[in-house]
Design a protein around this motif. Structure first.
Motif, PDB file in Angstrom:
ATOM      1  N   VAL A   1       0.841  -1.110  -0.081  1.00 12.43           N
ATOM      2  CA  VAL A   1       0.075  -0.186  -0.036  1.00 12.43           C
ATOM      3  C   VAL A   1       0.832   1.116  -0.020  1.00 12.43           C
ATOM      4  N   MET A   2       0.524   2.174  -0.851  1.00  8.92           N
ATOM      5  CA  MET A   2       1.345   3.404  -0.916  1.00  8.92           C
ATOM      6  C   MET A   2       0.325   4.540  -0.529  1.00  8.92           C
ATOM      7  N   ALA A   3       0.866   5.474   0.229  1.00 10.17           N
ATOM      8  CA  ALA A   3      -0.014   6.606   0.569  1.00 10.17           C
ATOM      9  C   ALA A   3       0.740   7.968   0.007  1.00 10.17           C
ATOM     10  N   ILE A   4      -0.024   8.696  -0.468  1.00 11.81           N
ATOM     11  CA  ILE A   4       0.186  10.229  -0.549  1.00 11.81           C
ATOM     12  C   ILE A   4      -0.456  11.141  -0.050  1.00 11.81           C
ATOM     13  N   SER A   5       0.158  11.812   0.845  1.00 10.17           N
ATOM     14  CA  SER A   5      -0.505  12.675   1.802  1.00 10.17           C
ATOM     15  C   SER A   5      -0.226  14.220   1.529  1.00 10.17           C
ATOM     16  N   ILE A   6      -1.298  14.871   1.226  1.00 11.69           N
ATOM     17  CA  ILE A   6      -1.028  16.157   0.579  1.00 11.69           C
ATOM     18  C   ILE A   6      -2.080  17.442   1.292  1.00 11.69           C
ATOM     19  N   HIS A   7      -1.707  18.563   1.285  1.00  9.95           N
ATOM     20  CA  HIS A   7      -2.296  19.730   2.069  1.00  9.95           C
ATOM     21  C   HIS A   7      -2.377  20.973   1.139  1.00  9.95           C
ATOM     22  N   PRO A   8      -3.501  21.549   0.837  1.00  4.14           N
ATOM     23  CA  PRO A   8      -3.752  22.373  -0.090  1.00  4.14           C
ATOM     24  C   PRO A   8      -2.820  23.590   0.163  1.00  4.14           C
ATOM     25  N   TYR A   9      -2.486  23.813   1.025  1.00  2.00           N
ATOM     26  CA  TYR A   9      -1.520  25.082   1.457  1.00  2.00           C
ATOM     27  C   TYR A   9      -0.261  24.759   0.998  1.00  2.00           C
ATOM     28  N   LEU A  10       0.334  23.466   0.895  1.00  2.17           N
ATOM     29  CA  LEU A  10       1.658  23.056   0.311  1.00  2.17           C
ATOM     30  C   LEU A  10       1.751  22.583  -0.885  1.00  2.17           C
ATOM     31  N   THR A  11       1.137  21.412  -1.276  1.00  2.00           N
ATOM     32  CA  THR A  11       1.238  21.070  -2.651  1.00  2.00           C
ATOM     33  C   THR A  11       0.323  21.800  -3.966  1.00  2.00           C
ATOM     34  N   GLY A  12      -0.894  22.312  -3.048  1.00  4.62           N
ATOM     35  CA  GLY A  12      -1.843  23.090  -3.814  1.00  4.62           C
ATOM     36  C   GLY A  12      -1.392  24.421  -4.541  1.00  4.62           C
ATOM     37  N   VAL A  13      -0.014  24.711  -4.136  1.00  2.00           N
ATOM     38  CA  VAL A  13       0.621  25.994  -4.619  1.00  2.00           C
ATOM     39  C   VAL A  13       1.097  25.970  -6.127  1.00  2.00           C
ATOM     40  N   PRO A  14       1.036  27.176  -6.711  1.00  2.00           N
ATOM     41  CA  PRO A  14       1.497  26.967  -8.032  1.00  2.00           C
ATOM     42  C   PRO A  14       2.852  26.272  -8.476  1.00  2.00           C
ATOM     43  N   HIS A  15       3.822  26.444  -7.860  1.00  2.00           N
ATOM     44  CA  HIS A  15       5.049  25.860  -8.184  1.00  2.00           C
ATOM     45  C   HIS A  15       5.327  24.408  -7.893  1.00  2.00           C
ATOM     46  N   ARG A  16       4.419  23.896  -7.217  1.00  2.00           N
ATOM     47  CA  ARG A  16       4.246  22.292  -6.809  1.00  2.00           C
ATOM     48  C   ARG A  16       3.212  21.430  -7.346  1.00  2.00           C
ATOM     49  N   ILE A  17       2.013  22.066  -7.844  1.00  2.00           N
ATOM     50  CA  ILE A  17       0.890  21.049  -8.211  1.00  2.00           C
ATOM     51  C   ILE A  17       1.303  20.418  -9.442  1.00  2.00           C
ATOM     52  N   LYS A  18       2.185  20.832 -10.527  1.00  2.00           N
ATOM     53  CA  LYS A  18       2.420  20.197 -11.569  1.00  2.00           C
ATOM     54  C   LYS A  18       3.145  19.006 -11.058  1.00  2.00           C
ATOM     55  N   TYR A  19       4.000  19.006 -10.054  1.00  2.00           N
ATOM     56  CA  TYR A  19       4.681  17.621  -9.867  1.00  2.00           C
ATOM     57  C   TYR A  19       3.802  16.816  -9.204  1.00  2.00           C
ATOM     58  N   LEU A  20       2.913  16.970  -8.239  1.00  2.00           N
ATOM     59  CA  LEU A  20       1.880  15.987  -7.981  1.00  2.00           C
ATOM     60  C   LEU A  20       1.125  15.610  -9.313  1.00  2.00           C
ATOM     61  N   GLU A  21       0.780  16.211 -10.230  1.00  2.00           N
ATOM     62  CA  GLU A  21       0.227  15.791 -11.448  1.00  2.00           C
ATOM     63  C   GLU A  21       0.890  14.683 -12.155  1.00  2.00           C
ATOM     64  N   ALA A  22       2.344  15.240 -12.127  1.00  2.00           N
ATOM     65  CA  ALA A  22       3.180  14.169 -12.912  1.00  2.00           C
ATOM     66  C   ALA A  22       3.339  12.985 -12.090  1.00  2.00           C
ATOM     67  N   LEU A  23       3.192  13.029 -10.800  1.00  2.00           N
ATOM     68  CA  LEU A  23       3.528  11.652 -10.114  1.00  2.00           C
ATOM     69  C   LEU A  23       2.161  10.917 -10.334  1.00  2.00           C
ATOM     70  N   TYR A  24       1.031  11.502 -10.370  1.00  2.00           N
ATOM     71  CA  TYR A  24      -0.204  10.509 -10.661  1.00  2.00           C
ATOM     72  C   TYR A  24      -0.233  10.068 -12.053  1.00  2.00           C
ATOM     73  N   ASP A  25       0.450  10.817 -12.892  1.00  2.00           N
ATOM     74  CA  ASP A  25       0.265  10.313 -14.559  1.00  2.00           C
ATOM     75  C   ASP A  25       1.499   9.128 -14.537  1.00  2.00           C
ATOM     76  N   TYR A  26       2.380   9.239 -13.743  1.00  2.00           N
ATOM     77  CA  TYR A  26       3.538   8.313 -13.786  1.00  2.00           C
ATOM     78  C   TYR A  26       2.965   6.712 -13.122  1.00  2.00           C
ATOM     79  N   ILE A  27       2.118   6.777 -12.216  1.00  2.00           N
ATOM     80  CA  ILE A  27       1.804   5.888 -11.480  1.00  2.00           C
ATOM     81  C   ILE A  27       0.338   5.085 -12.360  1.00  2.00           C
ATOM     82  N   GLN A  28      -0.119   6.024 -12.917  1.00  2.00           N
ATOM     83  CA  GLN A  28      -1.233   5.414 -13.742  1.00  2.00           C
ATOM     84  C   GLN A  28      -0.827   4.963 -15.205  1.00  2.00           C
TER      85      GLN A  28
END
Length: 297
Positions: free
Chosen positions: A247-274
């Motif tokens: 089991v792999m967990a991805i734990s995120i908070h809107p004020y941290l990964t939801g900022v403009p300079h980080r969100i694309k890296y979260l999106e890229a992580l999901y795309d990689y996994i999928q």
């Protein structure tokens, strides 16, 4: 209770069992990894000390209200949360929504959006305060369950304590309140049972590694660290999952990964996994249900 008694009590709840000696578990279609996303939504009281800070106070003299650090968090609920909603929805993903009970009214629009997106609600304390500082844990747990049930239409099955904090009694109170699984015990890559005075509760693998509080707020890593570390984490779990599912967990908070300079890296992580076959993207409740079918088989 003395420190050694507390230690013995904690160990007695979850006996040591190497992953190499357990009964075999099997994910659907022989998948290797179950991935769950936890979106944390918290209510920080602007009148009190902030749970964490990005900007130290001038001359190291704490000030209340702590406007800049409260506003840092508030930005996430005004803007960052909605980026998470778009990121997950556009990929057909549902999060487990770890929410303070009081946030159901303070951030009602966001909570309704999470509900309407089909996210699973998980209790996260009534306010963002360590369980050790809560005057009446039983009441706070009940308030949280009631607030979530009123908004989501059903009580939460899971619980993540603020800061993963527990006293020796917390897990007993959670089980007595009907909570079925917890995310506080970050000690395994498979679900494991935890003994309480109200019967067993299940620990679903959570993370302090692929967690943006640790990555961005504590370790202050570069913006792309969630992608780099998340990809490496997934690769190894996918490899090991050929022998026993993980089991792999991805734990995120809107004020941290939801900022403009980080969100694309979260999106890229999901795309990689999928891109990988042999992966299921589940909620905490779905992982719990799967685990129960395995141990009853």
């Amino acid at each position: 209770m003395a420190a050694d008694e507390v230690g013995a009590s904690v160990r007695a709840r979850i006996p040591y069992e190497p992953i190499t000696r357990r009964r075999a578990l099997r994910l659907p279609d022989n998948a290797r990894v179950a991935v769950w996303t936890i979106v944390n939504v918290e209510n920080w009281n602007p009148a009190g000390p902030m749970p964490r800070a990005v900007l130290p106070p001038p001359m190291h003299q704490p000030l209340l209200p702590d406007v800049p650090n409260w506003a840092w968090h508030e930005y996430g609920m005004r803007v960052g949360f909605w980026r998470f909603l778009d990121t997950l929805s556009s990929r057909g993903l549902k999060a487990t929504f770890a929410v303070n009970g009081s946030a159901c009214s303070v951030y009602r629009e966001a909570c309704i959006a999470a509900r309407d997106a089909g996210w699973e609600f998980m209790g996260h304390g009534f306010v963002q305060k360590p369980m050790h500082k809560v005057d009446d844990q039983r009441a706070a747990i009940a308030q949280t369950i009631e607030a979530i049930a009123d908004l989501a239409g059903k009580p939460p099955r899971g619980w993540e304590s603020p800061g993963l904090t527990e006293t020796d009694e917390t897990i007993d109170l959670l089980a007595e309140a009907g909570i079925e699984y917890v995310a506080d015990w970050v000690l395994d890559e498979q679900p494991v049972p935890v003994t309480t005075r109200a019967g067993e509760i299940v620990s679903i693998p959570y993370t302090v590694e692929i967690n943006d509080v640790v990555i961005s707020a504590v370790q202050q890593q570069p913006s792309d660290e969630i992608l780099q570390r998340g990809r490496d984490q997934f690769d190894r779990l996918f490899l090991d999952g050929a022998k026993a599912p993980r089991v792999m967990a991805i734990s995120i908070h809107p004020y941290l990964t939801g900022v403009p300079h980080r969100i694309k890296y979260l999106e890229a992580l999901y795309d990689y996994i999928q891109e990988h076959e042999g992966v299921v993207m589940w909620t905490g409740g779905e992982i719990l249900d799967w685990y129960r079918t395995q141990i009853r088989a």
